[in-house]
Design a protein around this motif. Structure first.
Motif, short mmCIF file in Angstrom:
data_model
loop_
_atom_site.label_atom_id
_atom_site.label_comp_id
_atom_site.label_asym_id
_atom_site.label_seq_id
_atom_site.Cartn_x
_atom_site.Cartn_y
_atom_site.Cartn_z
N LYS A 172 0.83 -1.21 0.00
CA LYS A 172 0.00 0.00 0.00
C LYS A 172 0.87 1.27 0.00
O LYS A 172 0.62 2.20 -0.78
N SER A 173 1.90 1.27 0.85
CA SER A 173 2.73 2.48 0.96
C SER A 173 3.55 2.71 -0.30
O SER A 173 3.84 3.85 -0.67
N PHE A 174 3.94 1.61 -0.96
CA PHE A 174 4.65 1.76 -2.23
C PHE A 174 3.74 2.27 -3.33
O PHE A 174 4.05 3.24 -4.03
N VAL A 175 2.58 1.63 -3.52
CA VAL A 175 1.72 1.96 -4.65
C VAL A 175 1.25 3.42 -4.57
O VAL A 175 1.27 4.14 -5.58
N CYS B 82 12.81 9.75 -3.61
CA CYS B 82 11.71 10.33 -4.39
C CYS B 82 10.35 9.97 -3.77
O CYS B 82 9.46 10.83 -3.66
N LEU B 83 10.18 8.73 -3.37
CA LEU B 83 8.91 8.34 -2.75
C LEU B 83 8.77 9.00 -1.38
O LEU B 83 7.65 9.34 -0.96
N GLY B 84 9.89 9.19 -0.68
CA GLY B 84 9.83 9.93 0.58
C GLY B 84 9.40 11.36 0.37
O GLY B 84 8.65 11.93 1.18
N LEU B 85 9.88 11.97 -0.72
CA LEU B 85 9.44 13.33 -1.06
C LEU B 85 7.95 13.34 -1.35
O LEU B 85 7.22 14.26 -0.92
N MET B 86 7.46 12.34 -2.07
CA MET B 86 6.03 12.27 -2.36
C MET B 86 5.22 12.11 -1.08
O MET B 86 4.17 12.76 -0.90
N TRP B 87 5.69 11.25 -0.17
CA TRP B 87 4.95 11.07 1.08
C TRP B 87 4.97 12.35 1.91
O TRP B 87 3.98 12.67 2.59
N THR B 88 6.05 13.09 1.88
CA THR B 88 6.10 14.35 2.61
C THR B 88 5.08 15.33 2.05
O THR B 88 4.35 16.00 2.81
N ARG B 89 5.00 15.41 0.74
CA ARG B 89 4.03 16.32 0.13
C ARG B 89 2.60 15.86 0.37
O ARG B 89 1.71 16.68 0.63
N MET B 90 2.37 14.56 0.27
CA MET B 90 1.00 14.06 0.50
C MET B 90 0.60 14.25 1.95
O MET B 90 -0.56 14.58 2.24
N ALA B 91 1.54 14.04 2.87
CA ALA B 91 1.22 14.22 4.29
C ALA B 91 0.85 15.67 4.58
O ALA B 91 -0.13 15.95 5.30
N ALA B 92 1.61 16.60 4.02
CA ALA B 92 1.30 18.02 4.22
C ALA B 92 -0.08 18.36 3.67
O ALA B 92 -0.85 19.11 4.29
N SER B 93 -0.41 17.80 2.52
CA SER B 93 -1.73 18.04 1.92
C SER B 93 -2.84 17.44 2.76
O SER B 93 -3.90 18.05 2.93
N ALA B 94 -2.60 16.25 3.30
CA ALA B 94 -3.61 15.59 4.13
C ALA B 94 -3.85 16.37 5.42
O ALA B 94 -5.00 16.55 5.85
N GLY C 93 -12.69 17.16 2.92
CA GLY C 93 -12.35 15.83 2.46
C GLY C 93 -12.83 14.74 3.41
O GLY C 93 -13.51 14.98 4.41
N ASP C 94 -12.43 13.52 3.11
CA ASP C 94 -12.81 12.33 3.86
C ASP C 94 -11.78 12.12 4.96
O ASP C 94 -10.64 11.72 4.69
N ALA C 95 -12.16 12.38 6.20
CA ALA C 95 -11.21 12.32 7.32
C ALA C 95 -10.62 10.92 7.48
O ALA C 95 -9.43 10.78 7.78
N GLN C 96 -11.42 9.89 7.29
CA GLN C 96 -10.91 8.53 7.43
C GLN C 96 -9.85 8.24 6.37
O GLN C 96 -8.80 7.64 6.67
N ALA D 73 -5.82 7.62 7.11
CA ALA D 73 -5.16 6.43 6.57
C ALA D 73 -3.96 6.84 5.71
O ALA D 73 -2.92 6.16 5.72
N LYS D 74 -4.09 7.94 5.00
CA LYS D 74 -2.98 8.43 4.18
C LYS D 74 -1.77 8.75 5.06
O LYS D 74 -0.63 8.37 4.74
N LEU D 75 -2.02 9.41 6.17
CA LEU D 75 -0.92 9.77 7.07
C LEU D 75 -0.29 8.53 7.71
O LEU D 75 0.94 8.44 7.81
N ALA D 76 -1.11 7.59 8.13
CA ALA D 76 -0.58 6.38 8.75
C ALA D 76 0.25 5.57 7.75
O ALA D 76 1.31 5.02 8.10
N THR D 77 -0.22 5.52 6.52
CA THR D 77 0.50 4.79 5.48
C THR D 77 1.84 5.46 5.18
O THR D 77 2.86 4.80 5.01
#
Length: 589
Positions: free
Chosen positions: A352-355, A523-535, A544-547, A551-555
């Motif tokens: 999940k975290s990779f995809v 690169c994937l760490g950079l993506m997770w950093t950006r996605m976490a900030a957005s979440a 948005g959908d809090a659940q 889950a995005k942050l936990a992943t």
């Protein structure tokens, strides 16, 4: 039989929450509002889930058949291909003047993921066509564009890429296919090509082959190579089809996977072709097609992993085996579902975290291509640097994810009726074609790091540094701390190459594969950093959908804690130099 449902919610999050694509300032992007892209993605999802996915097993089991010189595709492929054409899906980002819809390549890539996840082998028929379209659009003259592009955009005609020959793959300087100039300006193409995806089939009335060949006067090596447009069927001046060209199918390859796509041996026996681009500059024109194809292959890596993960997750929730180590999770049942067990959770979280990060990385890469096409030189340089990482790392990890998904099923994963074997077999080719992943690593370390005096890689490090400085929220610490550490390790590896590469080039090349994976994690760490900030931003705003966002942050925290430490291992391998790799004499293996 496996099932598939497009993850359009995650794509929307990337396009809008992370990239804010409608505010990019690019022409036409202001129309890419959330409702619009959502409608496009949902429509693509219906085609994928209802039409393409049910044919995935059919294509795998039936394969393609060579019948009197014509390749017959599996049952149902013709109707599905017609549905793709009728829906305009083949021309989503093609130019409006050629019958396309002119949408961003980033949106095309998101849609392409949906189709690949549903049926990778089928989608290759239009995918290769898209690459041929791009090459002709970039390097063709106006007559060639008007003659070939509308038909390629609609997929009334499909396209291929012909590079490999029986005696040469990566080393194209060895190719023997010849192009003899004719008085009318055309060329006679003679030679044999192998491993040609969608080389022949019954889905389109014509196939436009782009063929690398050597014309007189070009010299030795790749500098003497030119690129030619060679149609299966000749085209008359009025656009109608004429006589059959002197190109034929010698054989269909028996392959490990992607059985639904026809991988052909192609014979050119004085076939008529026309020069595309400049004489003896065929590699430059072909790389237009290859770079796009490499991003598309990286996408294949994680798209197949997405489909495999969905099925593994469903099985883990349904299959009952043993009890949770902390006590029965469902005491009223004879056993607990697999998903209560930590090792199953680890397996699923790896996938999940990779995809999710790979999806963000690829769509961001596609967005950089959009920016590059609009004239942004820095974006073009950055995506050129990242292309071998997208292709190599995502396909390596995508295959591993498919294997992990298969593992969740235990013995059932090894049985064909569950479909997991097909995901593994299909994903395997992505590590090989469009430049084997070892070659991608060599390209990254041997060429891309030093490109333009090292400016692109330094800009990449600055990008990460700037990203980390943006976030002083304590909730972001698991992301920025891990990203900073990994980025420093990547810089240390690059410095090792700079200090040792010239005097002992084997030291750099021995560590190139580790560097590619190391950079992939960064690169994937950079993506997770950006996605976490957005979440976090969406949660704080109550949007948005809090659940989903939780889950995005936990992943993301899982990836930063469990995957990013691999960078330290890769650095240690790189710094061990060439000796462990090169010491053993060849005759002692």
């Amino acid at each position: 039989m496996p099932t598939f449902k497009a993850n359009t919610k995650d794509m929307q999050f990337i396009l809008h929450d992370m990239l804010n694509i409608s505010a990019s300032g690019l022409p036409g992007h202001d129309e890419m509002e959330r409702d619009f892209t959502g409608a496009v993605l949902e429509a693509a999802a219906r085609v994928a889930e209802d039409v393409l996915a049910p044919l995935n097993v059919v294509g795998d089991q039936e394969g393609c058949v060579l019948d009197n010189g014509v390749v017959r595709t599996p049952k149902g492929f013709d109707a599905a291909f017609a549905a793709m054409k009728d829906g305009g899906w083949t021309a989503l980002d093609c130019d409006v003047e050629h019958g396309g819809q002119g949408m961003p390549f980033a949106l095309y890539s998101a849609v392409n993921e949906i189709f690949v996840s549903a049926n990778m082998a089928f989608n290759m028929y239009q995918g290769l066509t898209h690459g041929a379209y791009s090459a002709i659009n970039a390097h063709g003259n106006e007559d060639q564009k008007s003659k070939w592009l509308p038909k390629l955009a609609s997929c009334d005609w499909t396209g291929t890429m012909n590079l490999t020959e029986p005696h040469c793959g990566t080393d194209l300087g060895l190719l023997r296919t010849k192009a003899e100039p004719q008085a009318d300006g055309s060329y006679k193409i003679t030679g044999q090509k192998i491993f040609i995806s969608a080389g022949d089939h019954d889905l389109a009335e014509n196939i436009v082959h782009l063929v690398l060949a050597k014309a007189p006067g070009g010299g030795e090596g790749t500098k003497g190579i030119s690129l030619f447009i060679v149609p299966k069927v000749m085209v008359n001046d009025d656009g109608s089809l004429g006589a059959r060209n002197a190109v034929s199918v010698g054989n269909i390859e028996e392959k490990m996977g992607i059985h639904g796509n026809s991988t052909c041996v192609m014979n050119y026996d004085g076939a008529t072709g026309w020069l595309l681009g400049d004489l003896h500059k065929g590699m430059r024109a072909m790389f237009t097609m290859m770079n796009e194809a490499r991003l598309g292959v990286g996408l294949q890596g994680y798209a197949v992993a997405e489909a495999a993960y969905q099925n593994a997750l469903a099985y883990a929730k349904d299959r009952r085996q043993g009890r949770a180590v902390t006590g029965a999770a469902e005491p009223s049942e004879p056993a607990d579902p697999l998903i209560v067990h930590p090792d199953i959770r680890r397996n699923l979280m790896d996938q999940k975290s990779f995809v999710e990060a790979a999806r963000a990385f690829t769509i961001w890469g596609a967005h950089l291509i959009d920016l590059g096409h609009a004239g942004d030189k820095q974006a073009h340089a950055l995506v050129s640097l990242l292309t071998p990482v997208i292709k190599g790392f995502l396909t390596d990890q995508g295959f591993q994810s498919a294997v992990q998904a298969q593992q969740v099923f235990g013995g059932h994963g090894y049985i064909e009726e569950w479909g997991m074997s097909q995901f593994v077999r299909d994903a395997r080719i992505a590590m090989i074609y469009e430049g084997a992943n070892g070659v991608q690593a060599l390209d990254l370390v041997g060429r891309k790091l030093a490109a333009d005096g090292g400016k692109p890689i330094m800009a990449f490090f600055d990008l990460i540094k700037t990203e980390c400085k943006l976030h002083d929220d304590a909730r972001m610490a698991p992301f920025t701390d891990a990203l900073k550490a990994a980025s420093k390790q990547l810089q240390s590896a690059a410095m090792f190459f700079m200090e040792n590469g010239m005097k002992t080039p084997n030291a750099a090349l021995s560590g190139s594969y580790d560097f590619m994976h190391m950079m992939g994690h960064v690169c994937l760490g950079l993506m997770w950093t950006r996605m976490a900030a957005s979440a976090i931003s969406a949660l704080d705003a109550g949007e948005g959908d809090a659940q989903y966002l939780d889950a995005k942050l936990a992943t993301g925290r899982y990836y930063m804690a469990r995957q990013m430490p691999a960078c330290a291992m890769h650095l240690a391998r790189i710094e061990s130099g060439a000796e462990p790799v090169m010491d053993l004499p060849a005759d002692q293996f």
